[in-house]
Design a protein around this motif. Sequence first.
Motif, PDB file in Angstrom:
ATOM      1  N   GLN A 103       5.993  13.932 -18.397  1.00 53.90           N
ATOM      2  CA  GLN A 103       5.638  15.164 -17.711  1.00 53.90           C
ATOM      3  C   GLN A 103       4.720  15.993 -18.603  1.00 53.90           C
ATOM      4  O   GLN A 103       4.973  16.168 -19.795  1.00 53.90           O
ATOM      5  CB  GLN A 103       6.910  15.962 -17.394  1.00 53.90           C
ATOM      6  N   GLY A 104       3.618  16.471 -18.033  1.00 56.71           N
ATOM      7  CA  GLY A 104       2.669  17.266 -18.798  1.00 56.71           C
ATOM      8  C   GLY A 104       1.677  16.453 -19.598  1.00 56.71           C
ATOM      9  O   GLY A 104       0.816  17.024 -20.280  1.00 56.71           O
ATOM     10  N   GLU A 105       1.775  15.107 -19.532  1.00 60.23           N
ATOM     11  CA  GLU A 105       0.871  14.232 -20.276  1.00 60.23           C
ATOM     12  C   GLU A 105      -0.215  13.738 -19.303  1.00 60.23           C
ATOM     13  O   GLU A 105      -0.041  12.732 -18.621  1.00 60.23           O
ATOM     14  CB  GLU A 105       1.646  13.048 -20.857  1.00 60.23           C
ATOM     15  N   HIS A 106      -1.309  14.455 -19.240  1.00 60.31           N
ATOM     16  CA  HIS A 106      -2.383  14.093 -18.313  1.00 60.31           C
ATOM     17  C   HIS A 106      -2.997  12.767 -18.760  1.00 60.31           C
ATOM     18  O   HIS A 106      -3.273  12.567 -19.945  1.00 60.31           O
ATOM     19  CB  HIS A 106      -3.427  15.199 -18.270  1.00 60.31           C
ATOM     20  N   CYS A 107      -3.206  11.873 -17.793  1.00 58.64           N
ATOM     21  CA  CYS A 107      -3.507  10.486 -18.119  1.00 58.64           C
ATOM     22  C   CYS A 107      -4.619   9.949 -17.234  1.00 58.64           C
ATOM     23  O   CYS A 107      -4.678  10.264 -16.032  1.00 58.64           O
ATOM     24  CB  CYS A 107      -2.230   9.650 -17.943  1.00 58.64           C
ATOM     25  N   VAL A 108      -5.489   9.118 -17.815  1.00 61.49           N
ATOM     26  CA  VAL A 108      -6.474   8.376 -17.031  1.00 61.49           C
ATOM     27  C   VAL A 108      -6.127   6.896 -17.102  1.00 61.49           C
ATOM     28  O   VAL A 108      -5.796   6.371 -18.172  1.00 61.49           O
ATOM     29  CB  VAL A 108      -7.917   8.618 -17.528  1.00 61.49           C
ATOM     30  N   ILE A 109      -6.165   6.233 -15.948  1.00 57.50           N
ATOM     31  CA  ILE A 109      -6.019   4.779 -15.868  1.00 57.50           C
ATOM     32  C   ILE A 109      -7.393   4.236 -15.496  1.00 57.50           C
ATOM     33  O   ILE A 109      -7.911   4.521 -14.415  1.00 57.50           O
ATOM     34  CB  ILE A 109      -4.956   4.376 -14.834  1.00 57.50           C
ATOM     35  N   LEU A 110      -7.980   3.486 -16.406  1.00 55.70           N
ATOM     36  CA  LEU A 110      -9.386   3.095 -16.292  1.00 55.70           C
ATOM     37  C   LEU A 110      -9.487   1.576 -16.239  1.00 55.70           C
ATOM     38  O   LEU A 110      -8.850   0.868 -17.017  1.00 55.70           O
ATOM     39  CB  LEU A 110     -10.150   3.638 -17.503  1.00 55.70           C
ATOM     40  N   GLY A 111     -10.311   1.078 -15.315  1.00 56.25           N
ATOM     41  CA  GLY A 111     -10.524  -0.359 -15.231  1.00 56.25           C
ATOM     42  C   GLY A 111     -11.613  -0.673 -14.227  1.00 56.25           C
ATOM     43  O   GLY A 111     -11.961   0.156 -13.382  1.00 56.25           O
ATOM     44  N   ALA A 112     -12.137  -1.879 -14.319  1.00 62.52           N
ATOM     45  CA  ALA A 112     -13.180  -2.310 -13.395  1.00 62.52           C
ATOM     46  C   ALA A 112     -12.585  -2.577 -12.017  1.00 62.52           C
ATOM     47  O   ALA A 112     -11.361  -2.677 -11.852  1.00 62.52           O
ATOM     48  CB  ALA A 112     -13.838  -3.578 -13.938  1.00 62.52           C
ATOM     49  N   ASN A 113     -13.438  -2.689 -11.014  1.00 63.72           N
ATOM     50  CA  ASN A 113     -12.986  -3.107  -9.696  1.00 63.72           C
ATOM     51  C   ASN A 113     -12.334  -4.485  -9.806  1.00 63.72           C
ATOM     52  O   ASN A 113     -12.852  -5.384 -10.471  1.00 63.72           O
ATOM     53  CB  ASN A 113     -14.159  -3.167  -8.712  1.00 63.72           C
ATOM     54  N   GLY A 114     -11.180  -4.629  -9.154  1.00 73.85           N
ATOM     55  CA  GLY A 114     -10.473  -5.898  -9.195  1.00 73.85           C
ATOM     56  C   GLY A 114      -9.584  -6.095 -10.404  1.00 73.85           C
ATOM     57  O   GLY A 114      -8.992  -7.154 -10.596  1.00 73.85           O
TER      58      GLY A 114
END
Length: 268
Positions: free
Chosen positions: A33-44
């Motif tokens: 909670q409170g840990e802003h996160c990006v999940i990054l990856g190519a299509n597929g």
Amino acid sequence: MQELRKSIVFFENVELRYDNLPVLKDISLKIEQGEHCVILGANGSGKSTLIKLINCELYPSYKDELFKREILGNERWVVTELRKHLGVVTNDLHTRFSLDGSYLSGFETVLSGFNGTIGLFDHLENTTDQMNAAEGAMERLGIHHLHDKRVDQMSTGELRKCIVARALVHPVKAILLDEPTVGLDIKAQLDFIEMMRSLAKSGTTVILVTHHIEEVFEEIQKAVLIKDGIIYASGNKDEVLNSINLSEIFNTSLEIQKQRGRYSIRPK
């Protein structure tokens, strides 16, 4: 007694298979909670499937080894109940409103979040408290001027903000945003990123799923890179978001630059 804070997402050794073919493999992921996160990856890469595991559209495949998947401390949720705690904004939802909810006003679009419907129905009455909450969500995002505007008269960015407000009618602990700036022009993209920053600053945990590193805003602390159904790297964004890692997950030679807290990318 103070309530214990539960992790938004806790996956340990999770796998998901379609027709016995692994789509996600050995996924271990924790977002506090409170840990802003990006999940990054190519299509597929498996991002869409991971989203469905987080928002409880899918459940992990059974395996002999121990595994765990918890969202806000629970292994199972009724989806309508989960939406009161975890807001979800996807392009599929945007498309459904564009096609099937074009006659709705901005306010009706936001209010529909209480019943999880595309539109309002006579047998699903909304209370005064719910209507006040919908008004409040629009005010929070600065879109009260869209209150009476019809969906079919809105720009892509205007509708996207209404759908975010729809996810915020409940006092959610976190919001999951899937490729949120797709279809937006440059100004609308910048406006939307500022809106995400405002949400993060106000205490709502933001989980951003994207393949655009330019969307990674200053308040994001954690980065998760996914490739071929596995988590390739996870940790502090400044350690994870580097040229070597990004070149690997996108299968091309890239150079990452960071200026004034924001990232950009170019061919190496």
